[in-house]
Design a protein around this motif. Sequence first.
Motif, PDB file in Angstrom:
ATOM      1  N   LEU A  15       0.980  -1.201  -0.071  1.00  0.00           N
ATOM      2  CA  LEU A  15       0.087   0.070  -0.107  1.00  0.00           C
ATOM      3  C   LEU A  15       0.915   1.185  -0.014  1.00  0.00           C
ATOM      4  N   ARG A  16       2.142   1.165   0.768  1.00  0.00           N
ATOM      5  CA  ARG A  16       2.771   2.474   0.855  1.00  0.00           C
ATOM      6  C   ARG A  16       3.409   2.691  -0.483  1.00  0.00           C
ATOM      7  N   TYR A  17       3.817   1.879  -1.172  1.00  0.00           N
ATOM      8  CA  TYR A  17       4.232   1.883  -2.786  1.00  0.00           C
ATOM      9  C   TYR A  17       3.359   2.418  -3.597  1.00  0.00           C
ATOM     10  N   GLY A  18       2.092   1.800  -3.314  1.00  0.00           N
ATOM     11  CA  GLY A  18       0.868   2.208  -4.295  1.00  0.00           C
ATOM     12  C   GLY A  18       0.651   3.747  -3.984  1.00  0.00           C
ATOM     13  N   TYR A  19       0.777   4.055  -2.717  1.00  0.00           N
ATOM     14  CA  TYR A  19       0.306   5.477  -2.495  1.00  0.00           C
ATOM     15  C   TYR A  19       1.291   6.553  -3.069  1.00  0.00           C
ATOM     16  N   LYS A  20       2.711   6.215  -3.240  1.00  0.00           N
ATOM     17  CA  LYS A  20       3.670   6.871  -3.906  1.00  0.00           C
ATOM     18  C   LYS A  20       3.260   6.878  -5.336  1.00  0.00           C
ATOM     19  N   VAL A  21       3.003   5.616  -5.967  1.00  0.00           N
ATOM     20  CA  VAL A  21       2.833   5.770  -7.213  1.00  0.00           C
ATOM     21  C   VAL A  21       1.588   6.657  -7.563  1.00  0.00           C
ATOM     22  N   LEU A  22       0.604   6.713  -6.812  1.00  0.00           N
ATOM     23  CA  LEU A  22      -0.672   7.442  -6.842  1.00  0.00           C
ATOM     24  C   LEU A  22      -0.157   8.974  -6.824  1.00  0.00           C
TER      25      LEU A  22
ATOM     26  N   LEU B 223     -14.664   5.216  -1.443  1.00  0.00           N
ATOM     27  CA  LEU B 223     -13.284   4.704  -1.121  1.00  0.00           C
ATOM     28  C   LEU B 223     -12.364   5.491  -1.774  1.00  0.00           C
ATOM     29  N   PRO B 224     -12.312   5.140  -3.185  1.00  0.00           N
ATOM     30  CA  PRO B 224     -11.619   5.587  -4.149  1.00  0.00           C
ATOM     31  C   PRO B 224     -11.183   7.108  -3.931  1.00  0.00           C
ATOM     32  N   ALA B 225     -12.299   7.974  -3.756  1.00  0.00           N
ATOM     33  CA  ALA B 225     -12.119   9.549  -3.161  1.00  0.00           C
ATOM     34  C   ALA B 225     -11.433   9.585  -2.130  1.00  0.00           C
ATOM     35  N   ASN B 226     -11.466   8.862  -1.068  1.00  0.00           N
ATOM     36  CA  ASN B 226     -10.942   8.883   0.087  1.00  0.00           C
ATOM     37  C   ASN B 226      -9.428   8.527  -0.056  1.00  0.00           C
ATOM     38  N   THR B 227      -8.890   7.460  -1.048  1.00  0.00           N
ATOM     39  CA  THR B 227      -7.719   6.973  -1.163  1.00  0.00           C
ATOM     40  C   THR B 227      -7.087   8.385  -1.753  1.00  0.00           C
ATOM     41  N   MET B 228      -7.507   8.891  -2.672  1.00  0.00           N
ATOM     42  CA  MET B 228      -6.836   9.866  -3.395  1.00  0.00           C
ATOM     43  C   MET B 228      -6.725  11.172  -2.749  1.00  0.00           C
ATOM     44  N   LEU B 229      -7.666  11.408  -2.079  1.00  0.00           N
ATOM     45  CA  LEU B 229      -7.432  12.542  -0.843  1.00  0.00           C
ATOM     46  C   LEU B 229      -6.193  12.326  -0.056  1.00  0.00           C
ATOM     47  N   LEU B 230      -6.303  10.983   0.543  1.00  0.00           N
ATOM     48  CA  LEU B 230      -5.149  10.610   1.590  1.00  0.00           C
ATOM     49  C   LEU B 230      -3.798  10.864   0.668  1.00  0.00           C
ATOM     50  N   ALA B 231      -3.636  10.385  -0.451  1.00  0.00           N
ATOM     51  CA  ALA B 231      -2.470  10.471  -1.308  1.00  0.00           C
ATOM     52  C   ALA B 231      -1.935  12.128  -1.335  1.00  0.00           C
ATOM     53  N   LEU B 232      -3.201  12.921  -1.666  1.00  0.00           N
ATOM     54  CA  LEU B 232      -2.764  14.353  -1.816  1.00  0.00           C
ATOM     55  C   LEU B 232      -2.398  14.965  -0.498  1.00  0.00           C
ATOM     56  N   THR B 233      -3.190  14.919   0.478  1.00  0.00           N
ATOM     57  CA  THR B 233      -3.041  15.791   1.572  1.00  0.00           C
ATOM     58  C   THR B 233      -2.282  15.080   2.800  1.00  0.00           C
TER      59      THR B 233
ATOM     60  N   LEU C  16       4.177 -16.123  -6.028  1.00  0.00           N
ATOM     61  CA  LEU C  16       3.038 -15.670  -7.181  1.00  0.00           C
ATOM     62  C   LEU C  16       1.964 -14.870  -6.533  1.00  0.00           C
ATOM     63  N   PHE C  17       1.418 -15.250  -5.514  1.00  0.00           N
ATOM     64  CA  PHE C  17       0.292 -14.252  -4.667  1.00  0.00           C
ATOM     65  C   PHE C  17       0.966 -12.845  -4.253  1.00  0.00           C
ATOM     66  N   GLY C  18       2.095 -12.787  -3.871  1.00  0.00           N
ATOM     67  CA  GLY C  18       2.548 -11.419  -3.572  1.00  0.00           C
ATOM     68  C   GLY C  18       2.959 -10.659  -4.528  1.00  0.00           C
ATOM     69  N   PHE C  19       3.396 -11.346  -5.604  1.00  0.00           N
ATOM     70  CA  PHE C  19       3.828 -10.593  -6.986  1.00  0.00           C
ATOM     71  C   PHE C  19       2.678  -9.967  -7.657  1.00  0.00           C
ATOM     72  N   LEU C  20       1.684 -10.689  -7.592  1.00  0.00           N
ATOM     73  CA  LEU C  20       0.205 -10.487  -8.313  1.00  0.00           C
ATOM     74  C   LEU C  20      -0.461  -9.427  -7.371  1.00  0.00           C
ATOM     75  N   GLY C  21      -0.445  -9.575  -6.216  1.00  0.00           N
ATOM     76  CA  GLY C  21      -0.938  -8.467  -5.408  1.00  0.00           C
ATOM     77  C   GLY C  21      -0.422  -7.279  -5.643  1.00  0.00           C
ATOM     78  N   GLY C  22       1.076  -7.048  -5.733  1.00  0.00           N
ATOM     79  CA  GLY C  22       1.570  -5.840  -5.804  1.00  0.00           C
ATOM     80  C   GLY C  22       1.338  -5.250  -7.282  1.00  0.00           C
ATOM     81  N   TYR C  23       1.340  -6.302  -8.127  1.00  0.00           N
ATOM     82  CA  TYR C  23       0.840  -5.820  -9.507  1.00  0.00           C
ATOM     83  C   TYR C  23      -0.420  -5.080  -9.710  1.00  0.00           C
ATOM     84  N   PHE C  24      -1.254  -5.695  -9.272  1.00  0.00           N
ATOM     85  CA  PHE C  24      -2.682  -5.183  -9.530  1.00  0.00           C
ATOM     86  C   PHE C  24      -2.950  -3.883  -8.522  1.00  0.00           C
ATOM     87  N   THR C  25      -2.436  -3.951  -7.229  1.00  0.00           N
ATOM     88  CA  THR C  25      -2.375  -2.703  -6.465  1.00  0.00           C
ATOM     89  C   THR C  25      -1.638  -1.642  -7.089  1.00  0.00           C
TER      90      THR C  25
END
Length: 433
Positions: A61-68, A130-140, A196-205
């Motif tokens: 999640l932390r890496y995903g937020y930085k990507v976002l 939830l997507p709007a909340n996620t985007m606001l968290l990443a920005l603020t 495989l589970f960890g790789f795909l989880g990271g990929y889709f995130t």
Amino acid sequence: MTDHAPAIPPYWTRLGSFFLYPLSLEPLLACCGFGVLAGLASMFFVPANLVLWAVLLVATLRYGYKVLERTALGHLDDSQTLFDSAHGGKYLPYKQFVVIAVGLTICAYVASVAGPHAALVLLALFGLLLPANTMLLALTNELGESMSPPRLWALIRGIGMPYLGLCACLLLLSSGHGALFGLLASVVPAGLLGVLFGFLGGYFTIVMFRLMGYALYQYHGELGLAVDVGFERQATAIAPPDPVRQRAAQSAELLKEGRYDEAIAVARGDVVERPGDLSANLRLHRLLLAVPGQTQAMLAHARDWLPALTRVGQESYAIEVLEAIWQHQPDYQPAQAGAILPLATALLAARRGDGAARLIREFDRRFPGHADTPAIYLLGARLLIEHKRDEAQARRVLAALRQRYPESPAAAEAARLDELLDRLAAAAGGNPA
């Protein structure tokens, strides 16, 4: 963005790029790291494995937020997501857990008070927010602000109806991890299933967070979001330099400096490199026409280029070239018989009857037996009617056409034109000639 800034492509036209992004170097390394961590977690027992799974979830999640975050700021070709963030985002995954816990708690309370159906409706609404909340968290990076109904509504309203499409895409992506894992589980060795589970989880995130970041970037003007890389710079950075435009700009700059010979040399080199290109030939033609002392060069280029224009259906440009030649060489006639009819037809359509008449004059003598001769006769009759108002001479031309070429399509058209002249004469109270 200025009024003339290029429009940012909508996120739904870039879905393929979101799936490719995790396969670039840094995101791919991150996915491999998540896979290794998941593989280790699958090898340990409680409680060590639970700790490792929690670490994996937080890291993903932390890496995903930085990507976002960085995608939202315009870093579409980012290579420094892992180590570069405006506010660090260290605690964003935990704040996300708090948001989910609060939402589920509210839903549970509503279920106890108003029943399960009301709770399901509220749960669906929570899923949409939830997507709007996620985007606001990443920005603020602010938990309270990301849960504020006015802020959530402002973000959703800024994006508009495409927000629902974004939610649908995210819903499909969130189920893609499990679906793909189920397909691959039967062909992957049991010892590698955790990897495989960890790789795909990271990929889709990463795909999901990249999509949300791009949506913010697409609507940053409507949302009042300041970006680091505007789309004008973005397009310049993404698109490779266009050598054609570069040469055109170089030629224009040389003209401004009065270096005519060099400008002509650049334009001529462009034509040599791309002999069939319309813009290159047109640029050279107009340059030779404008520069003093280049008349003979212009005529030589125009005479060679003119037939090619008629072959590719560019009669409007062919007229421009032909009239430029006539200014310096009034008796010029194209040497190719096949270029005469399309040029004359275009001149007639452009109401330049004198030019059309000059072009078809004595066509049958210059090109005896040519297949275009009947059509040229018909065109001459139309010129006599429409521009000379000489219906008598036009009838004589039509009669000669029907007599000499009775089987041609032009003869049938001549018969119809004759009938039209008869009807017009009758309507005017005259007698057919």
